[in-house]
Design a protein around this motif. Structure first.
Motif, PDB file in Angstrom:
ATOM      1  N   UNK A  92       6.911   3.893   8.784  1.00  0.00           N
ATOM      2  CA  UNK A  92       7.995   4.090   7.505  1.00  0.00           C
ATOM      3  C   UNK A  92       8.385   2.527   7.552  1.00  0.00           C
ATOM      4  N   UNK A  93       8.987   2.217   8.520  1.00  0.00           N
ATOM      5  CA  UNK A  93       9.559   0.699   8.527  1.00  0.00           C
ATOM      6  C   UNK A  93       8.604  -0.265   7.976  1.00  0.00           C
ATOM      7  N   UNK A  94       7.489  -0.300   8.281  1.00  0.00           N
ATOM      8  CA  UNK A  94       6.351  -1.371   7.980  1.00  0.00           C
ATOM      9  C   UNK A  94       6.223  -1.222   6.594  1.00  0.00           C
ATOM     10  N   UNK A  95       6.002  -0.008   5.954  1.00  0.00           N
ATOM     11  CA  UNK A  95       5.696   0.276   4.662  1.00  0.00           C
ATOM     12  C   UNK A  95       6.818  -0.350   3.994  1.00  0.00           C
ATOM     13  N   UNK A  96       7.908  -0.039   4.162  1.00  0.00           N
ATOM     14  CA  UNK A  96       9.086  -0.383   3.433  1.00  0.00           C
ATOM     15  C   UNK A  96       9.080  -2.002   3.280  1.00  0.00           C
ATOM     16  N   UNK A  97       8.831  -2.730   4.235  1.00  0.00           N
ATOM     17  CA  UNK A  97       8.747  -4.214   3.995  1.00  0.00           C
ATOM     18  C   UNK A  97       7.782  -4.571   3.250  1.00  0.00           C
ATOM     19  N   UNK A  98       6.739  -3.831   3.245  1.00  0.00           N
ATOM     20  CA  UNK A  98       5.572  -4.097   2.312  1.00  0.00           C
ATOM     21  C   UNK A  98       5.983  -3.878   1.148  1.00  0.00           C
ATOM     22  N   UNK A  99       6.479  -2.921   0.845  1.00  0.00           N
ATOM     23  CA  UNK A  99       6.786  -2.516  -0.565  1.00  0.00           C
ATOM     24  C   UNK A  99       7.905  -3.168  -1.194  1.00  0.00           C
ATOM     25  N   UNK A 100       9.026  -3.690  -0.348  1.00  0.00           N
ATOM     26  CA  UNK A 100       9.971  -4.545  -0.878  1.00  0.00           C
ATOM     27  C   UNK A 100       9.272  -6.029  -1.151  1.00  0.00           C
ATOM     28  N   UNK A 101       8.215  -6.468  -0.572  1.00  0.00           N
ATOM     29  CA  UNK A 101       7.673  -7.635  -0.908  1.00  0.00           C
ATOM     30  C   UNK A 101       6.884  -7.561  -2.245  1.00  0.00           C
ATOM     31  N   UNK A 102       6.268  -6.532  -2.366  1.00  0.00           N
ATOM     32  CA  UNK A 102       5.415  -6.279  -3.550  1.00  0.00           C
ATOM     33  C   UNK A 102       6.314  -5.811  -4.814  1.00  0.00           C
ATOM     34  N   UNK A 103       7.556  -5.652  -4.734  1.00  0.00           N
ATOM     35  CA  UNK A 103       8.271  -4.652  -5.728  1.00  0.00           C
ATOM     36  C   UNK A 103       8.511  -5.666  -6.879  1.00  0.00           C
ATOM     37  N   UNK A 104       8.433  -5.060  -8.140  1.00  0.00           N
ATOM     38  CA  UNK A 104       8.576  -5.877  -9.125  1.00  0.00           C
ATOM     39  C   UNK A 104       9.303  -4.556 -10.223  1.00  0.00           C
ATOM     40  N   UNK A 105       9.405  -5.145 -11.672  1.00  0.00           N
ATOM     41  CA  UNK A 105       9.945  -4.219 -12.560  1.00  0.00           C
ATOM     42  C   UNK A 105       9.103  -3.180 -13.001  1.00  0.00           C
ATOM     43  N   UNK A 106       7.702  -3.558 -12.891  1.00  0.00           N
ATOM     44  CA  UNK A 106       6.650  -2.755 -13.422  1.00  0.00           C
ATOM     45  C   UNK A 106       6.316  -1.472 -12.304  1.00  0.00           C
ATOM     46  N   UNK A 107       6.467  -1.801 -11.132  1.00  0.00           N
ATOM     47  CA  UNK A 107       5.928  -0.827 -10.408  1.00  0.00           C
ATOM     48  C   UNK A 107       7.056   0.058  -9.346  1.00  0.00           C
ATOM     49  N   UNK A 108       8.203  -0.088 -10.025  1.00  0.00           N
ATOM     50  CA  UNK A 108       9.498   0.718  -9.367  1.00  0.00           C
ATOM     51  C   UNK A 108       9.313   2.010  -9.065  1.00  0.00           C
ATOM     52  N   UNK A 109       8.573   2.846 -10.259  1.00  0.00           N
ATOM     53  CA  UNK A 109       8.205   4.201  -9.950  1.00  0.00           C
ATOM     54  C   UNK A 109       7.090   4.663  -9.371  1.00  0.00           C
ATOM     55  N   UNK A 110       6.578   3.756  -8.766  1.00  0.00           N
ATOM     56  CA  UNK A 110       5.396   4.006  -8.024  1.00  0.00           C
ATOM     57  C   UNK A 110       5.590   4.907  -6.738  1.00  0.00           C
ATOM     58  N   UNK A 111       4.588   5.763  -6.477  1.00  0.00           N
ATOM     59  CA  UNK A 111       4.756   6.660  -5.232  1.00  0.00           C
ATOM     60  C   UNK A 111       3.900   6.235  -4.305  1.00  0.00           C
ATOM     61  N   UNK A 112       4.514   6.012  -2.989  1.00  0.00           N
ATOM     62  CA  UNK A 112       3.605   5.788  -1.882  1.00  0.00           C
ATOM     63  C   UNK A 112       3.466   6.824  -0.906  1.00  0.00           C
ATOM     64  N   UNK A 113       1.847   7.041  -0.591  1.00  0.00           N
ATOM     65  CA  UNK A 113       1.355   7.849  -0.048  1.00  0.00           C
ATOM     66  C   UNK A 113       1.466   7.953   1.408  1.00  0.00           C
ATOM     67  N   UNK A 114       1.907   8.451   2.416  1.00  0.00           N
ATOM     68  CA  UNK A 114       1.744   8.764   3.837  1.00  0.00           C
ATOM     69  C   UNK A 114       1.115   9.923   4.377  1.00  0.00           C
TER      70      UNK A 114
END
Length: 110
Positions: free
Chosen positions: A46-68
């Motif tokens: 989960x920590x790896x995925x959070x780092x990846x998500x924070x890197x790619x985060x912008x205004x247009x994908x804030x509501x995107x759900x990530x699957x685990x």
């Protein structure tokens, strides 16, 4: 059989924050040792995925759900951990996010 968990960026952040609250004392009994071992691997995922998500985060994908995808044993110990974390002090959003995660895992494990 795999358990699928879909989380938003904020829910992922709440879950990763709760992993920092795990006590650093060495476990004494077998069940606690197994739980800590399994949860440490899940926390890293989960920590790896959070780092990846924070890197790619912008205004247009804030509501995107990530699957685990979790093994049943990982989902079981994660559900127990999240239920225990309900007693720790945190903001209402984080508490509700963790309750939702526990509820989702409980439904899929039943």
């Amino acid at each position: 059989m795999k358990i699928t968990l879909k989380l938003s960026e904020k829910q992922l952040g709440a879950l990763v924050f709760s992993f920092n609250e795990i006590p650093k004392t060495p476990p004494k009994d077998r069940t606690t040792k197994v739980a800590k071992s399994v949860l440490s691997k899940v926390a890293i995922k989960f920590k790896k995925k959070q780092i990846e998500v924070q890197d790619q985060s912008n205004l247009f994908n804030r509501d995107k759900k990530f699957s685990f995808s979790l093994e049943p044993v990982e989902a079981h110990f994660l559900e127990q951990f999240v239920s225990i974390m309900d007693a720790f002090p945190m903001c209402d959003y984080d508490r509700n996010a963790l309750r939702q995660i526990a509820s989702t895992l409980n439904q899929q494990l039943a």
